[in-house]
Design a protein around this motif. Structure first.
Motif, short mmCIF file in Angstrom:
data_model
loop_
_atom_site.label_atom_id
_atom_site.label_comp_id
_atom_site.label_asym_id
_atom_site.label_seq_id
_atom_site.Cartn_x
_atom_site.Cartn_y
_atom_site.Cartn_z
N MET A 1 -7.17 -11.43 -6.96
CA MET A 1 -6.36 -11.77 -7.33
C MET A 1 -4.26 -11.96 -7.39
SD MET A 1 -6.39 -7.28 -7.12
CE MET A 1 -7.37 -5.74 -7.18
N THR A 2 -3.80 -12.40 -8.21
CA THR A 2 -2.58 -13.32 -8.43
C THR A 2 -1.48 -12.15 -8.76
OG1 THR A 2 -3.39 -13.08 -10.15
CG2 THR A 2 -4.16 -15.20 -9.26
N SER A 3 -0.91 -11.98 -7.34
CA SER A 3 0.65 -11.18 -8.01
C SER A 3 1.69 -11.78 -9.49
CB SER A 3 1.66 -11.28 -6.32
OG SER A 3 2.18 -12.69 -6.39
N SER A 4 2.41 -11.26 -9.68
CA SER A 4 2.63 -11.69 -10.95
C SER A 4 4.11 -13.14 -10.51
CB SER A 4 3.51 -10.13 -11.62
OG SER A 4 5.27 -10.62 -13.11
N ASP A 5 4.40 -13.18 -11.92
CA ASP A 5 5.69 -14.07 -11.62
C ASP A 5 6.59 -13.85 -11.34
OD1 ASP A 5 3.46 -16.43 -11.26
OD2 ASP A 5 3.33 -16.96 -13.69
N ALA A 6 7.17 -12.95 -11.86
CA ALA A 6 8.11 -11.71 -11.79
C ALA A 6 8.73 -11.84 -10.18
CB ALA A 6 7.92 -10.64 -12.19
N GLU A 7 9.96 -11.40 -10.00
CA GLU A 7 10.05 -11.22 -9.24
C GLU A 7 9.74 -10.19 -7.78
OE1 GLU A 7 15.19 -11.88 -6.95
OE2 GLU A 7 14.71 -10.36 -8.83
N LEU A 8 9.81 -10.16 -7.30
CA LEU A 8 9.38 -8.95 -6.21
C LEU A 8 10.37 -8.82 -4.60
CD1 LEU A 8 5.57 -10.50 -5.45
CD2 LEU A 8 6.28 -8.55 -6.62
N THR B 1 4.50 -7.96 2.37
CA THR B 1 5.42 -8.15 0.12
C THR B 1 4.95 -6.79 0.00
OG1 THR B 1 5.57 -10.44 0.82
CG2 THR B 1 5.56 -8.91 -1.61
N PHE B 2 4.26 -6.30 -0.60
CA PHE B 2 3.01 -5.18 -1.40
C PHE B 2 3.85 -3.67 -0.78
CE2 PHE B 2 0.85 -1.60 -1.17
CZ PHE B 2 0.55 -0.47 -2.76
N LEU B 3 4.57 -3.17 0.31
CA LEU B 3 4.71 -2.72 0.96
C LEU B 3 6.13 -2.60 0.97
CD1 LEU B 3 3.33 -2.10 4.65
CD2 LEU B 3 2.56 -0.75 2.61
N ILE B 4 7.17 -3.14 1.00
CA ILE B 4 8.60 -4.17 0.27
C ILE B 4 8.35 -3.40 -0.59
CG2 ILE B 4 10.35 -5.52 0.00
CD1 ILE B 4 9.39 -6.82 2.79
N GLU B 5 7.94 -3.96 -1.93
CA GLU B 5 8.33 -3.56 -3.37
C GLU B 5 7.49 -2.24 -3.89
OE1 GLU B 5 7.85 -5.43 -7.82
OE2 GLU B 5 8.32 -5.54 -5.36
N VAL B 6 6.75 -1.74 -2.88
CA VAL B 6 6.17 0.09 -3.54
C VAL B 6 7.54 1.17 -2.69
CG1 VAL B 6 3.93 -0.51 -3.67
CG2 VAL B 6 4.68 0.29 -1.52
N ASP B 7 8.92 0.40 -2.13
CA ASP B 7 9.74 0.67 -1.71
C ASP B 7 10.44 1.32 -2.74
OD1 ASP B 7 11.85 1.86 0.55
OD2 ASP B 7 13.23 0.81 -1.09
N ARG C 1 -0.58 -5.86 -12.21
CA ARG C 1 0.48 -6.45 -12.22
C ARG C 1 0.61 -6.08 -10.48
NH1 ARG C 1 6.71 -5.74 -13.91
NH2 ARG C 1 8.03 -7.00 -11.74
N LEU C 2 0.91 -4.70 -10.25
CA LEU C 2 0.79 -4.76 -8.41
C LEU C 2 0.06 -4.59 -7.75
CD1 LEU C 2 2.57 -2.67 -6.87
CD2 LEU C 2 1.67 -0.58 -7.70
N PHE C 3 -1.28 -4.32 -8.00
CA PHE C 3 -2.45 -4.03 -6.58
C PHE C 3 -2.85 -6.16 -6.55
CE2 PHE C 3 -3.42 0.09 -9.08
CZ PHE C 3 -2.79 0.64 -7.43
N GLY C 4 -2.45 -6.76 -7.71
CA GLY C 4 -2.61 -8.09 -7.67
C GLY C 4 -1.42 -8.62 -5.79
N ILE C 5 -0.95 -7.66 -6.22
CA ILE C 5 0.58 -8.22 -4.81
C ILE C 5 -0.43 -8.35 -3.56
CG2 ILE C 5 1.87 -8.55 -2.91
CD1 ILE C 5 3.21 -7.49 -6.09
N ASP D 1 -7.47 -10.04 -2.58
CA ASP D 1 -8.11 -9.83 -2.44
C ASP D 1 -9.03 -8.61 -2.60
OD1 ASP D 1 -7.83 -11.52 -4.63
OD2 ASP D 1 -9.43 -12.77 -4.27
N ASP D 2 -9.63 -8.37 -1.41
CA ASP D 2 -10.00 -6.68 -0.89
C ASP D 2 -9.21 -6.08 -0.49
OD1 ASP D 2 -8.61 -8.18 1.25
OD2 ASP D 2 -10.34 -7.54 3.14
N SER D 3 -8.18 -5.83 -0.04
CA SER D 3 -7.48 -4.63 0.06
C SER D 3 -6.50 -4.67 -1.70
CB SER D 3 -5.55 -5.05 0.36
OG SER D 3 -6.05 -5.41 1.99
N GLY D 4 -6.58 -5.67 -2.28
CA GLY D 4 -5.90 -4.43 -3.93
C GLY D 4 -7.00 -4.18 -4.25
#
Length: 214
Positions: A1-8, A28-34, A119-123, A126-129
């Motif tokens: 998986m690949t994350s979005s080019d948008a700012e996180l 990075t994912f855990l910060i994003e889901v805040d 987009r979100l799980f792509g952050i 791969d296996d965790s997403g």
């Protein structure tokens, strides 16, 4: 998986450059889901004069699964069901909440949420997403006992809040008591007992004038 080019969110205060790369993706994912704490739902709180946010909703669902598991029609893995309810609304960080009685917005809900899931799980690595995406897909498909009960709880929880608010979103313009009953049908797919309770609350709410009679 690949994350979005948008700012996180993590880009605003970058993590140390020498941090383990896999751990960096997880953090990075855990910060994003805040951001889930900022997504407001239509449902009112029982304890304060404001609307519930998605993080509060997810916590309440997890606790309800623990407390109400005995009312599931089929045996369920409680831990797995909690995972489903914790993950299911994460996509609303990007897709936004879709109020249950907003039929116009509901037309695009699936498309918006699928894109948000990509987009979100792509952050994540791969296996965790894939693991979290599988939980989200399972909830949406409602093909397992756990997913059916998770959906039942997801539909039952706002009912309690609306009851405490003496109608809450039941008073949405154009919405009738029968509309409320129709939207709560999914409860019966996971728990006959909770469905019966839901119908009792709606019936009584209608008698009290908290929902419009059809």
């Amino acid at each position: 998986m690949t994350s979005s080019d948008a700012e996180l969110l993590a880009d605003r205060t970058p993590l140390p450059s020498d941090l383990d790369s896999r751990l960096r993706e997880h953090l990075t994912f855990l910060i994003e889901v805040d951001q889930l704490k900022t997504i407001l739902r239509a449902s009112p709180l029982a304890a304060a004069d404001r609307r519930e946010n998605d993080a509060e909703h997810s916590w309440h669902l997890a606790l309800m699964v623990m407390v109400l598991a005995e009312y599931a029609d089929e045996p369920i893995d409680v831990g797995h069901t909690i995972k489903l309810v914790v993950v299911h609304d994460l996509v609303e960080i990007y897709a936004g909440d879709t109020p249950i009685y907003d039929t116009k917005l509901g037309e695009s809900q699936q498309e918006r949420e699928e894109a948000a899931a990509d987009r979100l799980f792509g952050i994540l690595p791969d296996d965790s997403g894939r693991q979290l995406r599988a939980l989200w897909d399972e909830f949406e498909a409602r093909q397992t006992p756990e997913a059916r009960f998770a959906k039942a709880i997801d539909r039952f929880q706002p009912l309690l809040l609306n009851w405490m608010a003496k109608g809450g979103t039941w008073r949405t313009p154009g919405v009738t008591a029968n509309d409320v009953r129709s939207r709560k049908a999914a409860i019966g797919e996971g728990s006959a007992a909770l469905y019966d309770a839901a119908m009792q609350l709606i019936d009584e709410g209608e008698r009290r004038g908290w929902a419009r009679t059809s």
